[in-house]
Design a protein around this motif. Structure first.
Motif, PDB file in Angstrom:
ATOM      1  N   THR A  73       1.043  -0.991   0.054  1.00 16.65           N
ATOM      2  CA  THR A  73       0.222  -0.092   0.022  1.00 16.65           C
ATOM      3  C   THR A  73       0.784   1.441  -0.206  1.00 16.65           C
ATOM      4  O   THR A  73       0.720   2.382  -0.961  1.00 16.65           O
ATOM      5  N   GLN A 119      -4.835 -11.122  -0.658  1.00 15.06           N
ATOM      6  CA  GLN A 119      -4.495 -10.216   0.257  1.00 15.06           C
ATOM      7  C   GLN A 119      -3.929  -9.040  -0.236  1.00 15.06           C
ATOM      8  O   GLN A 119      -4.484  -7.335  -0.213  1.00 15.06           O
ATOM      9  N   LEU A 122      -6.868  -6.990  -3.056  1.00 17.06           N
ATOM     10  CA  LEU A 122      -7.324  -6.555  -2.031  1.00 17.06           C
ATOM     11  C   LEU A 122      -6.977  -5.054  -1.784  1.00 17.06           C
ATOM     12  O   LEU A 122      -7.727  -3.971  -1.693  1.00 17.06           O
ATOM     13  N   ALA A 123      -6.084  -5.347  -1.059  1.00 15.97           N
ATOM     14  CA  ALA A 123      -4.911  -3.817  -0.950  1.00 15.97           C
ATOM     15  C   ALA A 123      -5.209  -2.477  -1.708  1.00 15.97           C
ATOM     16  O   ALA A 123      -4.994  -1.841  -1.621  1.00 15.97           O
ATOM     17  N   ARG A 125      -6.849  -2.674  -5.200  1.00 10.36           N
ATOM     18  CA  ARG A 125      -8.523  -2.254  -5.119  1.00 10.36           C
ATOM     19  C   ARG A 125      -8.668  -1.811  -4.378  1.00 10.36           C
ATOM     20  O   ARG A 125      -9.241  -0.116  -3.829  1.00 10.36           O
ATOM     21  N   LYS A 126      -7.931  -1.552  -3.167  1.00 10.96           N
ATOM     22  CA  LYS A 126      -8.303  -0.331  -1.913  1.00 10.96           C
ATOM     23  C   LYS A 126      -7.909   0.974  -1.683  1.00 10.96           C
ATOM     24  O   LYS A 126      -8.486   1.847  -1.816  1.00 10.96           O
ATOM     25  N   ASP A 128      -7.283   2.494  -5.423  1.00 11.06           N
ATOM     26  CA  ASP A 128      -8.403   2.376  -6.129  1.00 11.06           C
ATOM     27  C   ASP A 128      -8.758   1.562  -7.027  1.00 11.06           C
ATOM     28  O   ASP A 128      -8.042   1.191  -7.548  1.00 11.06           O
ATOM     29  N   PRO A 129     -10.194   1.447  -7.490  1.00 15.86           N
ATOM     30  CA  PRO A 129     -10.760   0.846  -7.837  1.00 15.86           C
ATOM     31  C   PRO A 129     -10.340   0.584  -9.453  1.00 15.86           C
ATOM     32  O   PRO A 129     -10.048  -1.065  -9.904  1.00 15.86           O
TER      33      PRO A 129
END
Length: 270
Positions: A73, A119, A122-123, A125-126, A128-129
């Protein structure tokens, strides 16, 4: 990620991006977009250390998945801040490299890699989608079931070196079907499927050394007819510029003729 300094431990991780910034700056200056491979593991997060290469890469699952997610991230957020969201949305983020090659490029199981992908994806896309993520970045195509289980089973290998003709063999990519099924069941983002194909996938001897002599027509039809998407070939050429605030921005493409004319006109000015 810096985790210690000479003579004392740091109270918390400190992230430094100076080296990767230099690499990405140069890549973008050359008109190429990075295809980012997320790996390997920092020493302080590795469950097994120095698994491959003379310099000791740490190719293992993390001791703490939350800290791995934080590293991913922070890295991507830094690149967005430096290069702009619109630019980074055009990049591809590939999770790991060839995790089926245990114990060199991965020391875990197939499921442990899928969990790392889950994991990580998902991180991303969290953040920015519209960011693009994919995998499983596996190595080689095989005509047997050696990679059907959680780890490689060499007793299931088909000795391609002894085959009179390799084309009729049932060549298949590694983990692709299982990866797609895992992600579909959990509704995970998959923007691209990656696997690495090499011309020598079928040419090694039973002991791992040496190679057989295959005629070029067989080699071409076997390697070029197979499905493969790899970061090694997925380069996208773009022009770019840097704005006054230090962020990298696109500029309209110009032909070599136009650029040459501009250089000539500039030299002619007084």
């Amino acid at each position: 990620m810096a985790t210690a300094s000479p003579g004392r431990a740091l109270a918390s991780p400190k992230y430094t991006f100076s080296y990767v910034d230099k690499v990405f700056d140069f890549i973008l200056e050359c008109g190429v977009r990075p295809f980012v491979e997320l790996g390997f593991m920092p020493r302080e997060l590795a469950t097994v250390r120095e698994t491959v290469f003379w310099w000791g890469a740490h190719c293992s699952p993390p001791t703490d998945m939350a800290r791995w997610v934080e590293l991913v991230t922070r890295s991507i957020e830094h690149w967005i801040d430096r290069y702009g969201l619109a630019e980074v949305r055009e990049w591809r983020f590939e999770v790991w490299n060839e995790p089926n090659l245990v114990p060199h490029f991965w020391t875990g199981t197939k499921t442990e890699y899928f969990e790392l992908y889950e994991q990580t994806a998902l991180a991303i896309r969290k953040i920015d989608p519209e960011l693009k993520v994919g995998g499983p970045a596996t190595s080689v195509f095989v005509p047997d079931d050696r990679y059907k289980g959680e780890v490689e089973d060499r007793s299931a290998m088909h000795e391609t070196v002894t085959a009179s003709d390799v084309d009729p063999l049932d060549w298949r990519p590694v983990w692709i079907e299982d990866f797609i099924a895992w992600c579909a069941e959990r509704e995970l983002p998959v923007d691209f499927i990656s696997t690495h194909l090499y011309p020598t996938d079928f040419a090694y001897g039973p002991t791992g050394g040496g190679s057989t002599s295959l005629d070029t027509s067989t080699r071409r039809s076997t390697t070029c007819g197979s499905f493969a998407i790899s970061w090694r070939t997925a380069r996208i050429r773009i022009p770019r510029s840097t704005s006054p605030n230090g962020r990298h921005r696109h500029r309209p493409a110009t032909s070599s003729t136009t650029r040459s004319s501009r250089r000539r006109s500039s030299r002619g000015r007084t």
